[in-house]
Design a protein around this motif. Structure first.
Motif, short mmCIF file in Angstrom:
data_model
loop_
_atom_site.label_atom_id
_atom_site.label_comp_id
_atom_site.label_asym_id
_atom_site.label_seq_id
_atom_site.Cartn_x
_atom_site.Cartn_y
_atom_site.Cartn_z
N ARG A 1 -9.29 -16.33 -3.06
CA ARG A 1 -9.64 -17.57 -3.74
C ARG A 1 -10.54 -18.44 -2.88
N GLU A 2 -11.19 -19.38 -3.53
CA GLU A 2 -12.12 -20.28 -2.83
C GLU A 2 -11.41 -21.09 -1.76
N GLY A 3 -10.17 -21.49 -2.00
CA GLY A 3 -9.43 -22.26 -1.01
C GLY A 3 -9.23 -21.48 0.28
N THR A 4 -9.04 -20.17 0.18
CA THR A 4 -8.90 -19.34 1.38
C THR A 4 -10.19 -19.35 2.19
N ALA B 89 -8.36 0.77 1.75
CA ALA B 89 -7.62 1.91 1.20
C ALA B 89 -6.39 2.21 2.04
N CYS B 90 -6.54 2.15 3.36
CA CYS B 90 -5.39 2.39 4.25
C CYS B 90 -4.32 1.32 4.05
N ARG B 91 -4.75 0.07 3.91
CA ARG B 91 -3.81 -1.03 3.71
C ARG B 91 -3.07 -0.87 2.39
N ALA B 92 -3.77 -0.47 1.34
CA ALA B 92 -3.14 -0.28 0.04
C ALA B 92 -2.11 0.85 0.10
N THR B 93 -2.41 1.91 0.86
CA THR B 93 -1.46 3.01 1.01
C THR B 93 -0.21 2.55 1.74
N GLU B 94 -0.38 1.72 2.78
CA GLU B 94 0.77 1.19 3.51
C GLU B 94 1.68 0.38 2.60
N LEU B 95 1.07 -0.41 1.73
CA LEU B 95 1.85 -1.30 0.86
C LEU B 95 2.35 -0.59 -0.39
N GLY B 96 1.82 0.60 -0.67
CA GLY B 96 2.20 1.29 -1.89
C GLY B 96 1.65 0.65 -3.14
N LEU B 97 0.51 -0.02 -3.00
CA LEU B 97 -0.11 -0.70 -4.14
C LEU B 97 -1.38 0.04 -4.55
N LEU C 188 -11.88 -8.03 9.07
CA LEU C 188 -13.12 -7.41 8.59
C LEU C 188 -13.51 -7.94 7.21
N ARG C 189 -12.52 -8.32 6.41
CA ARG C 189 -12.83 -8.87 5.09
C ARG C 189 -13.68 -10.13 5.20
N ASP C 190 -13.31 -11.02 6.13
CA ASP C 190 -14.06 -12.26 6.30
C ASP C 190 -15.48 -11.99 6.79
N ARG C 191 -15.62 -11.02 7.68
CA ARG C 191 -16.97 -10.68 8.16
C ARG C 191 -17.81 -10.14 6.99
N LEU C 192 -17.21 -9.30 6.16
CA LEU C 192 -17.95 -8.77 5.01
C LEU C 192 -18.36 -9.90 4.07
N LEU C 193 -17.46 -10.85 3.83
CA LEU C 193 -17.79 -11.97 2.94
C LEU C 193 -19.00 -12.74 3.44
N ALA D 83 -3.43 -9.91 4.40
CA ALA D 83 -2.40 -10.25 5.38
C ALA D 83 -1.32 -11.16 4.84
N ARG D 84 -1.56 -11.87 3.76
CA ARG D 84 -0.54 -12.79 3.24
C ARG D 84 -0.42 -12.63 1.74
N PRO D 85 0.77 -12.89 1.19
CA PRO D 85 0.98 -12.71 -0.25
C PRO D 85 0.20 -13.75 -1.05
N PRO D 86 -0.10 -13.40 -2.30
CA PRO D 86 0.13 -12.09 -2.93
C PRO D 86 -0.84 -11.03 -2.39
N LEU D 87 -0.30 -9.98 -1.80
CA LEU D 87 -1.12 -8.96 -1.15
C LEU D 87 -2.01 -8.23 -2.16
N LEU D 88 -3.24 -8.00 -1.74
CA LEU D 88 -4.29 -7.33 -2.52
C LEU D 88 -4.67 -8.09 -3.78
N ALA D 89 -4.26 -9.37 -3.85
CA ALA D 89 -4.74 -10.23 -4.94
C ALA D 89 -6.12 -10.75 -4.60
N ALA D 90 -6.89 -11.09 -5.60
CA ALA D 90 -8.26 -11.55 -5.39
C ALA D 90 -8.30 -12.80 -4.52
#
Length: 395
Positions: free
Chosen positions: A307-310, A277-285, A200-205, A298-305
């Motif tokens: 990047r353009e390469g992604t 929010a649900c994902r952050a709760t699962e990860l405890g972040l 869903l993140r990619d669709r939002l972007l 889905a991949r580390p560093p989790l919940l990090a901003a």
């Protein structure tokens, strides 16, 4: 061989420099870049560093790196020929299949001229004087209209030119069905569960890029609080310049602006925020309104901003699946957005404000063909116009 190298000083953000074949910083290039780093965006620094790294490689292979202060037009034209021929020889009988585009060659030439003009101003290096024509002769005075001549200030121009096919200058576009295919290729509603499937993140972007026309760097620099829900009014996205984005994203020209959006994008944002929010709760972040909007889920560093390469990787993955045109990029959404607004009759100054152009002339230069084509199509009905003429019998 010289290369452009990404570096991150301990007290600053990531930037680029140029090192020579001995892995030492090239002093004149580094001095020029350092003088402009506070003015240019990181992408601009990277582009200029890439151009100067290729120029230095060219000089090293000719054994002329020590004579960089004494080059002239023959060396510059040789450099462009070297680029066209795959950086192997200066002249080739058979052209390469993947020769640099005229736009790329123009960017390389512009970087060289900028570099040598600065060197001439600061250190009296005479190369720019050899590359540029002198002040052009003014047009003859026109009596009472002479004041119009003075409005165009004389300027220098490059002795080295690159031929371009002007009819290819129209920005590439994504059709509505292509945009929808890209969105659906990222995430789609699951009829059985009633939830979103996919990313869903990619669709939002991509939905953000399509509906707002913002630049990719602006989207990657958004914080959660920058998306303001309507609550009975019109939702909008606030473009806020920041110097401390962890992914290096930057707002061009560092200008704040507000972009109003529709209810569909607002609902997509709400669904994504719930999922985040649900994902952050699962990860405890922890997350807050000041957290980046688009993050790694889905991949580390989790919940990090993000990047353009992604984004480039995701775009390549979609293209590999045959989704969208063969060579589309995220910037095509911006061109498509502007074109759609102009075709709908939106005034140019409104489009310029929405896109964040410094001047409306930039909008006209890029998208003036939209209105031009519309006017030319209207001229096809010339018989209708001519039938209304009132012409005397003596004409």
């Amino acid at each position: 061989m010289a290369i452009s190298l990404a570096v991150r000083p301990s007290t600053g953000r990531r930037t680029w420099t140029v090192v020579d074949e001995s892995y030492r910083t090239v002093p004149p290039v580094e001095e020029w870049l350092e003088a402009h780093r506070h003015l240019w965006s990181p992408n601009t620094v990277r582009g200029y560093a890439t151009s100067l790294a290729q120029w230095w490689t060219f000089l090293e292979r000719r054994g002329e790196a020590d004579g960089w202060r004494d080059v002239g037009v023959p060396a510059i034209t040789g450099f462009l020929s070297w680029l066209r021929n795959g950086r192997t020889v200066e002249h080739a009988l058979v052209p390469l299949d993947q020769a640099p585009s005229p736009e790329t060659l123009e960017a390389r030439l512009a970087a060289l001229i900028s570099f040598y003009r600065w060197q001439e101003t600061v250190h009296a290096v005479p190369v720019a004087h050899r590359l540029l024509r002198g002040t052009p002769r003014r047009t003859p005075a026109r009596g009472l209209l002479a004041h119009l001549d003075a409005r165009t200030a004389p300027s220098t121009s490059s002795l080295v030119r690159i031929r371009r096919q002007r009819h290819h200058d129209r920005p590439p576009l994504l059709l509505p069905q292509e945009i929808q295919a890209i969105l659906d290729g990222c995430a789609w509603p699951d009829r059985d569960s009633g939830e979103w499937a996919g990313n869903l993140r990619d669709r939002l972007l991509f939905a953000l890029l399509a509906e707002t026309g913002m630049r990719l760097g602006e989207a990657l620099g958004l914080r959660i609080s920058d998306f303001v829900m309507g609550r009975g009014g019109t939702p909008y996205v606030e473009i806020v310049p920041r110097e401390d984005n962890p992914n290096g994203a930057r707002v061009k020209m560092m200008r704040t602006r507000r972009i109003y959006v529709g209810a569909d994008l607002e609902r997509l944002f709400a669904d994504y925020l719930t999922q985040l929010a649900c994902r952050a709760t699962e990860l405890g972040l922890p997350i807050s309104t000041d957290s980046p909007l688009l993050v790694n889920v889905a991949r580390p560093p989790l919940l990090a901003a993000m990047r353009e390469g992604t984004v480039r990787d995701k775009t390549a993955l979609l293209r590999g699946k045959g989704i969208g045109p063969a060579s589309w990029s995220p910037h095509w959404f911006r061109h498509s957005h502007a074109t759609a607004l102009l075709l709908a009759g939106t005034p140019e100054w409104v489009v310029a404000r929405r896109l964040g152009h410094a001047h409306v002339q930039t909008t006209l230069d890029l998208y003036g063909w939209v209105r031009e084509d519309e006017a030319l199509r209207a001229a096809a009905n010339w018989k209708t116009y001519a039938s209304t003429w009132q012409v005397g019998h003596d004409r």
